[in-house]
Motif scaffolding. Structure first.
Motif, short mmCIF file in Angstrom:
data_model
loop_
_atom_site.label_atom_id
_atom_site.label_comp_id
_atom_site.label_asym_id
_atom_site.label_seq_id
_atom_site.Cartn_x
_atom_site.Cartn_y
_atom_site.Cartn_z
N SER A 123 -7.40 43.03 24.85
CA SER A 123 -6.76 41.83 24.33
C SER A 123 -7.47 40.57 24.82
O SER A 123 -7.61 39.59 24.07
N SER A 124 -7.94 40.59 26.06
CA SER A 124 -8.66 39.43 26.60
C SER A 124 -9.94 39.17 25.84
O SER A 124 -10.28 38.03 25.52
N ASN A 128 -9.10 37.78 22.41
CA ASN A 128 -8.74 36.37 22.52
C ASN A 128 -9.96 35.49 22.66
O ASN A 128 -10.04 34.41 22.05
N GLU A 129 -10.92 35.95 23.47
CA GLU A 129 -12.12 35.14 23.67
C GLU A 129 -12.93 35.03 22.39
O GLU A 129 -13.48 33.97 22.08
N GLN A 172 -11.69 35.45 19.20
CA GLN A 172 -10.92 34.83 18.12
C GLN A 172 -10.60 33.36 18.38
O GLN A 172 -10.68 32.55 17.44
N TYR A 173 -10.26 33.03 19.61
CA TYR A 173 -9.77 31.67 19.88
C TYR A 173 -10.77 30.79 20.60
O TYR A 173 -10.77 29.57 20.41
#
Length: 321
Positions: A226-227, A230-231, A233-234
């Protein structure tokens, strides 16, 4: 025949082997509102803040877990359609990796449901219905019972489940799920010691599962996937957005790793993962997807009505992908 399928089989909920056709229950949370006409038993444990629900019907609870698993696995395999080739293309690479994450997220959810667990969001309407039933029988709830993400576990009779709020160490729903998923894999690893598998075979399966868990737990906790997502995608990190830091040969290497999602999980090259983060990310994702597919295939193969097994629904999507 896959060794990991042999190891998984005793951990799959019994009622799922006989479940056929398209399950009418597709969301675990809706069992609260559409339970059998005979109603269901409720019990509260204030100490553990746990709610126990018993529908007294094994077929209904099998349909609930199986329907949810089928929906999620179908979403995973649909997401994988055309994804391997997309990883090679510079323009489609970042979203292909994000799609790969979600395919593994869906498969992980599907797999734990096949094993009698779920990580399910219950809306306020579901929780309020439980509260109304408890109030009607004069049962007091001495802890905060509200809408949110719950960890659910099928009871030993496989006629109901317990639910307790899922709380990850950090983050939100995705982080809480991966913590639960890792815990279930840990329990699975422990069962291998007492399994009927040959000791060498059990050791090989254990080595493979623990190799995946080491990737899940990179950096502490169990939500490394998930980390990374996130890196990407965001934060637009990992060098996969313009200006691109991955040349064609590295993209092709990632694509080859992603293509392993159709293999037996025992054959996925995860035991000694590469140093780079993106290959690790891809390997852990495809291992999760392959593990879910492997469990579904075993369900179908062992079903007394294999041709109409509920597992056929996502497997047909896999075959078309």
């Amino acid at each position: 025949m896959s060794l990991i399928a042999d190891a998984l089989q005793p951990n799959i909920a019994r009622g799922l082997f006989a479940l056929s056709g398209r399950p009418s229950v597709r969301h675990m949370s809706d069992t609260i509102l559409i339970g059998p006409k005979s109603g269901y038993d409720l019990d509260i444990d204030d100490a553990s803040e746990e709610v126990s629900i018993d529908f007294r019907e094994g077929a209904f609870i099998a349909e609930a877990f199986g329907g949810d698993a089928s929906r999620l696995a179908s979403a995973s395999f649909t997401t994988m359609s055309g994804l391997v080739g997309a990883i090679e293309d510079a323009n489609s690479l970042p979203w292909a990796l994000i799609r790969l994450y979600y395919a593994s997220f869906y498969s992980g959810h599907g797999l734990i449901r096949l094993m009698g667990h779920s990580c399910t969001y219950f809306e306020n309407k579901h929780v309020q219905h439980i509260k109304s039933l408890l109030n009607a029988r004069g049962t007091m709830v001495n802890f905060a019972l509200s809408g949110g993400l719950y960890s659910c576990k099928m009871n030993t009779k496989q006629t109901g489940f317990t639910m307790i709020q899922a709380r990850g160490r950090v983050g939100g729903a995705h982080e809480a799920f991966w913590e639960l998923f890792d815990g279930i894999l840990s329990e699975f690893s422990e069962t291998l010691v007492l399994s009927n598998l040959d000791k060498n075979d059990a050791r090989d399966v254990l080595r493979k599962v623990e190799a995946a868990r080491r990737i899940f737990r990179k950096g502490g906790g169990a939500s490394w996937l998930s980390s990374v997502r996130n890196e990407i995608q965001y934060r637009h990190g990992k060098g996969v957005w313009s200006p691109l830091n991955l040349n064609r040969s590295r993209r092709e290497a990632l694509s080859r790793l992603a293509g392993q999602w159709t293999r037996d999980p025992m054959d996925i090259e995860i035991d000694t993962p590469p140093v780079d983060e993106l290959p690790n990310f891809v390997l852990a994702c495809v291992f999760t997807i392959a593990l879910c597919r492997c469990a579904l295939q075993r369900l179908k193969d062992r079903s007394p009505r294999a041709a109409s097994s509920f597992a056929q629904i996502p497997l047909r999507i896999y075959e078309g992908a």
